[in-house]
Design an enzyme around this catalytic site. Sequence first.
Site, PDB file in Angstrom:
ATOM      1  N   SER A   4       0.824  -1.195   0.000  1.00 45.32           N
ATOM      2  CA  SER A   4       0.000   0.000   0.000  1.00 45.32           C
ATOM      3  C   SER A   4       0.866   1.255   0.000  1.00 45.32           C
ATOM      4  O   SER A   4       2.072   1.188   0.197  1.00 45.32           O
ATOM      5  CB  SER A   4      -0.912  -0.007   1.239  1.00 45.32           C
ATOM      6  OG  SER A   4      -1.559  -1.257   1.381  1.00 45.32           O
ATOM      7  N   CYS A  44      -4.679  -2.479   0.841  1.00 45.35           N
ATOM      8  CA  CYS A  44      -5.165  -3.801   0.470  1.00 45.35           C
ATOM      9  C   CYS A  44      -5.667  -4.514   1.716  1.00 45.35           C
ATOM     10  O   CYS A  44      -5.291  -4.190   2.839  1.00 45.35           O
ATOM     11  CB  CYS A  44      -4.069  -4.634  -0.189  1.00 45.35           C
ATOM     12  SG  CYS A  44      -3.513  -3.995  -1.773  1.00 45.35           S
ATOM     13  N   HIS A 104       0.481  15.909  -2.173  1.00 45.42           N
ATOM     14  CA  HIS A 104       1.087  16.943  -3.003  1.00 45.42           C
ATOM     15  C   HIS A 104       0.385  18.263  -2.698  1.00 45.42           C
ATOM     16  O   HIS A 104      -0.837  18.298  -2.531  1.00 45.42           O
ATOM     17  CB  HIS A 104       0.941  16.627  -4.496  1.00 45.42           C
ATOM     18  CG  HIS A 104       1.390  15.253  -4.876  1.00 45.42           C
ATOM     19  ND1 HIS A 104       2.717  14.908  -4.992  1.00 45.42           N
ATOM     20  CD2 HIS A 104       0.682  14.122  -5.128  1.00 45.42           C
ATOM     21  CE1 HIS A 104       2.814  13.634  -5.321  1.00 45.42           C
ATOM     22  NE2 HIS A 104       1.596  13.140  -5.404  1.00 45.42           N
TER      23      HIS A 104
END
Length: 248
Positions: A102, A130, A107
């Site tokens: 994972s 997951c 950003h």
Amino acid sequence: MGERLKLYGFNNLTKSLSFNIYDVCYAKTAREQQDYIAYIDEQYNSERLTHILTTLTDRIGAQVLNIARQDYEPQGASVTLLIAEEPMQPRGEIQLGHLDKSHVTVHTYPEFHPKTSLATFRVDIDVATCGEITPLSTLDYLIGSFDSDIITIDYRVRGFTRAEDGQKLFMDHKISSIQEYIDPATLQRYDAIDLNVYSANLFHTKMMIKEIDLQNYLFKTDVYELPPQTRLNIMTNLRREMIEIFHG
């Protein structure tokens, strides 16, 4: 999530959360706009973003394998955490990340409007997991970590796992809306709408702040220094900017 499902073998459902926030501010002059961008850039530099993401990872019960982070010129920053559901020893000495299962990324994009003296700070966060871990439990923490005027959230579950009897399961937890995972006190502060495609396990929620306290949106300016008409014009521009972002 209630009682756990009994599965056969590995739970290979992939759960992706995309969280985007926008913070709008009024900065009167070009110098104030530059100062605001510099202020935001320092407040949300890669070091602080790393702290936010490592706390998020801890909250979903995952383990950080490694971290990659970068500050940019003239502004902006990125951080990537590569995580696993089970404890693991990081390999190598370089501070770059490699995923076991994972990842979490963030950003930032500070910018300003050339005509209306409005500056906008955008943050994009993506969490992919997951198995049984769901990133939805982190929403209140993420909303509280940033000043959020507009929020867009996408959540999707892909793949399938199996029950013990071999039946395919395309979802391992109940959900009808992302809003179910947000504190009601937080939701009261926002107008929120859903656009969901249940047959594809695709959920989308948009939120926009209801009340605007003008002083909170002024950078290096006191609201009482402004004439009433100027206040009205600023409020109009702020709300227009928010509505345009909210409705896309």
